[in-house]
Enzyme design. Structure first.
Site, PDB file in Angstrom:
ATOM      1  N   HIS A 131       4.583  10.764   9.761  1.00  0.00           N
ATOM      2  CA  HIS A 131       5.890  10.605  10.408  1.00  0.00           C
ATOM      3  C   HIS A 131       5.944   9.360  11.297  1.00  0.00           C
ATOM      4  CE1 HIS A 131       4.550  11.806  14.445  1.00  0.00           C
ATOM      5  NE2 HIS A 131       3.703  12.589  13.795  1.00  0.00           N
ATOM      6  N   HIS A 140      -0.569  -2.897   1.893  1.00  0.00           N
ATOM      7  CA  HIS A 140      -1.096  -2.067   0.807  1.00  0.00           C
ATOM      8  C   HIS A 140      -1.919  -0.936   1.427  1.00  0.00           C
ATOM      9  CE1 HIS A 140      -3.441  -2.042  -3.305  1.00  0.00           C
ATOM     10  NE2 HIS A 140      -3.181  -0.819  -2.878  1.00  0.00           N
TER      11      HIS A 140
END
Ligand SMILES: CC(C)(COP(=O)(O)OP(=O)(O)OC[C@H]1O[C@@H](n2cnc3c(N)ncnc32)[C@H](O)[C@@H]1OP(=O)(O)O)[C@@H](O)C(=O)NCCC(=O)NCCS
Length: 205
Positions: A131, A140
């Site tokens: 979150h 990446h």
């Protein structure tokens, strides 16, 4: 009728993205790649420089895992090509989470509530972004890597396979976290970090 998507980069990463797009019903006419050594099952339509020839008939996605190379290609064609996103049907993206153009989310990955993923990012197989994380462009997150809540990753940072970042940590642009590395503090200097917890290994290339 969704548009066709041409993939820039015909190596393993590009082929994974082709599979994601095709399995979600999008047509992938082929790849653009400068090298003759492309993976199997690739229909190479031309070189990277040929991309503008196809710009009216297709969207594009850059299927190259290396962050700097992905950035160079994205910047070269900024404002010229339209970039698609690719999300595997088994990935979970919470409602309201944001995914920038050109980004890919692989099988089994989770992007949780409040997360904001920049452009041309990769959230690789079974990675999780919890979150309120904020990922800048060209990040990446490798297979199986885990970002706890409220993590911030700077532009071009790469979290290696199986890496982990605890909650509320900020990592500056252009860091590499080696495979299995665990980040427990903010990282303010670009470069390579390895170990559990990570320590600085080498300056940015
Ligand atoms: C961190 C990494 C980028 C370093 O690569 P490199 O610059 O070629 O470095 P080397 O392999 O030459 O290793 C340099 C040193 O770091 C150590 N090292 C490298 N990776 C390490 C890791 N993940 N954890 C702990 N130590 C590591 C090596 O043992 C070596 O130590 P030494 O100097 O004491 O001999 C690479 O090892 C790595 O972990 N890559 C992640 C790969 C990945 O996630 N792939 C997924 C693709 S989707």
């Amino acid at each position: 009728m969704p548009e066709k998507v041409i993939i820039i980069g015909a190596g393993g990463h590009g082929r994974v993205i082709a599979d994601i797009l095709r399995s979600s019903g999008r047509e992938v006419p082929g790849f653009l790649d400068d090298h003759a050594t492309c993976g199997p099952d690739t229909n190479v339509l031309g070189k990277v420089e040929d991309a503008p020839r196809f710009k009216d008939s297709a969207e594009f996605i850059i299927g190259i895992g290396d962050n700097k190379t992905r950035m160079e290609i994205a910047e070269r064609f900024k404002g010229v090509l339209r970039f698609a996103t690719a999300v595997h049907k088994s990935a979970v993206i919470a409602p309201g989470a944001v995914l920038g153009e050109g980004s890919a989310v692989m099988a089994g990955a989770v992007v949780n509530v409040g997360a904001v993923i920049g452009s041309h990012c990769v959230i690789n197989t079974s990675a999780s972004v919890d979150h309120d994380c904020a990922l800048s462009d060209f990040v990446h997150v490798s297979p199986g890597a885990r970002l706890a809540g409220n993590v911030t990753l700077g532009k071009g940072t790469w979290i290696g396979i199986g890496g982990a970042v605890i909650n509320d940590v900020t990592i500056c642009p252009w860091c590499v976290i080696g495979a299995g590395g665990v980040v427990i503090k903010n990282l303010d200097k670009p470069g390579t970090y390895v170990g559990v917890p990570v320590s600085f290994k080498a300056a940015d290339r």
